[in-house]
Design a protein around this motif. Structure first.
Motif, PDB file in Angstrom:
ATOM      1  N   GLU A   1      -9.464  11.744   2.302  1.00 62.00           N
ATOM      2  CA  GLU A   1      -8.059  11.932   1.914  1.00 62.00           C
ATOM      3  C   GLU A   1      -7.385  10.593   1.618  1.00 62.00           C
ATOM      4  O   GLU A   1      -6.615  10.478   0.666  1.00 62.00           O
ATOM      5  N   ILE A   2      -7.688   9.590   2.433  1.00 60.97           N
ATOM      6  CA  ILE A   2      -7.113   8.258   2.208  1.00 60.97           C
ATOM      7  C   ILE A   2      -7.606   7.699   0.881  1.00 60.97           C
ATOM      8  O   ILE A   2      -6.826   7.144   0.101  1.00 60.97           O
ATOM      9  N   ALA A   3      -8.892   7.854   0.626  1.00 64.29           N
ATOM     10  CA  ALA A   3      -9.475   7.366  -0.628  1.00 64.29           C
ATOM     11  C   ALA A   3      -8.778   8.004  -1.824  1.00 64.29           C
ATOM     12  O   ALA A   3      -8.438   7.325  -2.798  1.00 64.29           O
ATOM     13  N   ARG A   4      -8.550   9.306  -1.742  1.00 67.86           N
ATOM     14  CA  ARG A   4      -7.881  10.015  -2.840  1.00 67.86           C
ATOM     15  C   ARG A   4      -6.444   9.508  -3.006  1.00 67.86           C
ATOM     16  O   ARG A   4      -5.988   9.293  -4.131  1.00 67.86           O
ATOM     17  N   GLN A   5      -5.744   9.289  -1.908  1.00 73.00           N
ATOM     18  CA  GLN A   5      -4.364   8.813  -1.966  1.00 73.00           C
ATOM     19  C   GLN A   5      -4.264   7.421  -2.578  1.00 73.00           C
ATOM     20  O   GLN A   5      -3.354   7.139  -3.344  1.00 73.00           O
ATOM     21  N   LEU A   6      -5.186   6.547  -2.190  1.00 72.22           N
ATOM     22  CA  LEU A   6      -5.114   5.148  -2.610  1.00 72.22           C
ATOM     23  C   LEU A   6      -5.937   4.834  -3.862  1.00 72.22           C
ATOM     24  O   LEU A   6      -5.855   3.733  -4.396  1.00 72.22           O
ATOM     25  N   GLY A   7      -6.745   5.778  -4.294  1.00 72.24           N
ATOM     26  CA  GLY A   7      -7.535   5.563  -5.504  1.00 72.24           C
ATOM     27  C   GLY A   7      -8.668   4.574  -5.314  1.00 72.24           C
ATOM     28  O   GLY A   7      -9.006   3.821  -6.228  1.00 72.24           O
ATOM     29  N   ILE A   8      -9.249   4.568  -4.114  1.00 72.64           N
ATOM     30  CA  ILE A   8     -10.404   3.712  -3.832  1.00 72.64           C
ATOM     31  C   ILE A   8     -11.509   4.580  -3.247  1.00 72.64           C
ATOM     32  O   ILE A   8     -11.285   5.736  -2.918  1.00 72.64           O
ATOM     33  N   THR A   9     -12.709   4.012  -3.117  1.00 75.47           N
ATOM     34  CA  THR A   9     -13.823   4.794  -2.590  1.00 75.47           C
ATOM     35  C   THR A   9     -13.682   4.982  -1.082  1.00 75.47           C
ATOM     36  O   THR A   9     -13.008   4.203  -0.404  1.00 75.47           O
ATOM     37  N   GLU A  10     -14.357   6.001  -0.591  1.00 80.73           N
ATOM     38  CA  GLU A  10     -14.328   6.296   0.841  1.00 80.73           C
ATOM     39  C   GLU A  10     -14.949   5.151   1.655  1.00 80.73           C
ATOM     40  O   GLU A  10     -14.455   4.806   2.729  1.00 80.73           O
ATOM     41  N   ILE A  11     -15.983   4.548   1.139  1.00 78.82           N
ATOM     42  CA  ILE A  11     -16.614   3.410   1.818  1.00 78.82           C
ATOM     43  C   ILE A  11     -15.638   2.245   1.888  1.00 78.82           C
ATOM     44  O   ILE A  11     -15.499   1.591   2.919  1.00 78.82           O
TER      45      ILE A  11
ATOM     46  N   ALA B   1       3.985  -5.958  14.613  1.00 75.16           N
ATOM     47  CA  ALA B   1       2.652  -6.334  14.121  1.00 75.16           C
ATOM     48  C   ALA B   1       2.384  -5.700  12.755  1.00 75.16           C
ATOM     49  O   ALA B   1       1.884  -6.364  11.843  1.00 75.16           O
ATOM     50  N   ILE B   2       2.732  -4.439  12.597  1.00 74.67           N
ATOM     51  CA  ILE B   2       2.525  -3.749  11.322  1.00 74.67           C
ATOM     52  C   ILE B   2       3.289  -4.442  10.201  1.00 74.67           C
ATOM     53  O   ILE B   2       2.791  -4.571   9.085  1.00 74.67           O
ATOM     54  N   HIS B   3       4.481  -4.939  10.506  1.00 72.63           N
ATOM     55  CA  HIS B   3       5.282  -5.619   9.481  1.00 72.63           C
ATOM     56  C   HIS B   3       4.596  -6.873   8.947  1.00 72.63           C
ATOM     57  O   HIS B   3       4.911  -7.321   7.849  1.00 72.63           O
ATOM     58  N   GLN B   4       3.661  -7.403   9.700  1.00 77.11           N
ATOM     59  CA  GLN B   4       2.964  -8.610   9.275  1.00 77.11           C
ATOM     60  C   GLN B   4       1.746  -8.309   8.399  1.00 77.11           C
ATOM     61  O   GLN B   4       1.126  -9.230   7.867  1.00 77.11           O
ATOM     62  N   LEU B   5       1.402  -7.058   8.255  1.00 77.71           N
ATOM     63  CA  LEU B   5       0.255  -6.673   7.441  1.00 77.71           C
ATOM     64  C   LEU B   5       0.635  -6.618   5.965  1.00 77.71           C
ATOM     65  O   LEU B   5       1.802  -6.493   5.609  1.00 77.71           O
ATOM     66  N   SER B   6      -0.368  -6.650   5.114  1.00 74.60           N
ATOM     67  CA  SER B   6      -0.135  -6.497   3.673  1.00 74.60           C
ATOM     68  C   SER B   6       0.252  -5.045   3.387  1.00 74.60           C
ATOM     69  O   SER B   6       0.052  -4.156   4.214  1.00 74.60           O
ATOM     70  N   SER B   7       0.766  -4.815   2.211  1.00 78.16           N
ATOM     71  CA  SER B   7       1.194  -3.467   1.819  1.00 78.16           C
ATOM     72  C   SER B   7       0.054  -2.461   1.905  1.00 78.16           C
ATOM     73  O   SER B   7       0.232  -1.346   2.386  1.00 78.16           O
ATOM     74  N   ILE B   8      -1.117  -2.836   1.431  1.00 77.80           N
ATOM     75  CA  ILE B   8      -2.261  -1.913   1.454  1.00 77.80           C
ATOM     76  C   ILE B   8      -2.699  -1.647   2.884  1.00 77.80           C
ATOM     77  O   ILE B   8      -3.033  -0.519   3.248  1.00 77.80           O
ATOM     78  N   ASP B   9      -2.684  -2.679   3.730  1.00 79.02           N
ATOM     79  CA  ASP B   9      -3.058  -2.490   5.132  1.00 79.02           C
ATOM     80  C   ASP B   9      -2.056  -1.587   5.847  1.00 79.02           C
ATOM     81  O   ASP B   9      -2.430  -0.761   6.679  1.00 79.02           O
ATOM     82  N   LYS B  10      -0.779  -1.727   5.520  1.00 80.16           N
ATOM     83  CA  LYS B  10       0.244  -0.837   6.099  1.00 80.16           C
ATOM     84  C   LYS B  10      -0.041   0.606   5.711  1.00 80.16           C
ATOM     85  O   LYS B  10       0.062   1.514   6.533  1.00 80.16           O
TER      86      LYS B  10
ATOM     87  N   MET C   1       7.525   1.403   8.878  1.00 70.27           N
ATOM     88  CA  MET C   1       6.359   0.539   8.700  1.00 70.27           C
ATOM     89  C   MET C   1       6.610  -0.551   7.672  1.00 70.27           C
ATOM     90  O   MET C   1       6.067  -1.644   7.782  1.00 70.27           O
ATOM     91  N   TYR C   2       7.410  -0.269   6.679  1.00 69.79           N
ATOM     92  CA  TYR C   2       7.610  -1.230   5.601  1.00 69.79           C
ATOM     93  C   TYR C   2       8.846  -2.100   5.761  1.00 69.79           C
ATOM     94  O   TYR C   2       8.928  -3.160   5.164  1.00 69.79           O
ATOM     95  N   MET C   3       9.793  -1.678   6.572  1.00 72.34           N
ATOM     96  CA  MET C   3      11.011  -2.468   6.770  1.00 72.34           C
ATOM     97  C   MET C   3      11.213  -2.685   8.269  1.00 72.34           C
ATOM     98  O   MET C   3      11.063  -1.760   9.053  1.00 72.34           O
ATOM     99  N   ASP C   4      11.547  -3.901   8.644  1.00 72.69           N
ATOM    100  CA  ASP C   4      11.704  -4.182  10.067  1.00 72.69           C
ATOM    101  C   ASP C   4      13.159  -4.213  10.511  1.00 72.69           C
ATOM    102  O   ASP C   4      13.450  -4.318  11.676  1.00 72.69           O
TER     103      ASP C   4
ATOM    104  N   ALA D   1       8.036   2.471  -1.244  1.00 64.18           N
ATOM    105  CA  ALA D   1       8.121   1.450  -0.199  1.00 64.18           C
ATOM    106  C   ALA D   1       7.568   0.116  -0.677  1.00 64.18           C
ATOM    107  O   ALA D   1       8.148  -0.942  -0.419  1.00 64.18           O
ATOM    108  N   ILE D   2       6.460   0.160  -1.387  1.00 61.03           N
ATOM    109  CA  ILE D   2       5.852  -1.080  -1.882  1.00 61.03           C
ATOM    110  C   ILE D   2       6.780  -1.766  -2.895  1.00 61.03           C
ATOM    111  O   ILE D   2       7.006  -2.970  -2.816  1.00 61.03           O
TER     112      ILE D   2
END
Length: 167
Positions: A134-144, A111-120, A25-28, A69-70
């Motif tokens: 689970e995603i919120a916990r991984q990324l440190g953002i709210t569920e909303i 297409a994924i390679h064209q997304l930003s790091s957070i979107d990937k 996802m991060y390297m093409d 990866a980032i």
């Protein structure tokens, strides 16, 4: 071989698919994917002694792999070498797929390679069937915030794929 090293290698073997997916996802470029794969394992090993088991190993590995990866993607050295990989290189990971599947996978990864790091990262977690919590916990953002950002990332991905198909 030391017990700690054996334990680490067994856990990495069990979760190597995650590392492959993040690398793709991060390297093409096939070589960069392999470099990133090795870098993720190296960084995981370097910090493994600090893994306290307060979370699942897979959760810790996801976070370590995404952070690596980032950083890897942002490194000036790697940025200058990024280019689109050929279908032949992509096929190494998808030997059992047919030509149409190969084309679709290439389209999706391009297409994924064209997304930003957070979107990937969001798309990766979505494809791995993580819940919003689970995603919120991984990324440190709210569920909303996850839901909003994920919907936007999926829309961007769909738009990019549609543009690629029309070319």
């Amino acid at each position: 071989m030391a017990l700690l090293e054996q334990e680490f290698l067994e856990k990495i073997e069990k979760h190597k698919g995650v590392i492959f997916k993040i690398s793709k996802m991060y390297m093409d470029n096939f070589d960069d994917q392999n470099d990133l794969y090795q870098e993720i394992i190296y960084q995981a090993w370097k910090s493994y002694s600090e893994f306290l088991g307060k979370s699942d190993f897979s959760t810790w590995l996801y976070r370590t792999a995404l952070n690596t990866a980032i950083v890897f993607l942002k490194s000036e050295k790697k940025r200058s070498f990024i280019h689109y990989q050929s279908i032949e290189n992509l096929s190494v990971y998808h030997e059992s797929y047919n030509d149409e599947d190969d084309r679709n996978m290439k389209l999706m990864y391009d297409a994924i390679h064209q997304l930003s790091s957070i979107d990937k990262a969001l798309i990766f977690f979505f494809l791995e069937d993580f819940t919003g919590k689970e995603i919120a916990r991984q990324l440190g953002i709210t569920e909303i915030n996850v839901r909003v950002k994920l919907n936007r990332a999926k829309a961007k991905l769909k738009e990019i794929i549609e543009k690629q198909k029309s070319v």
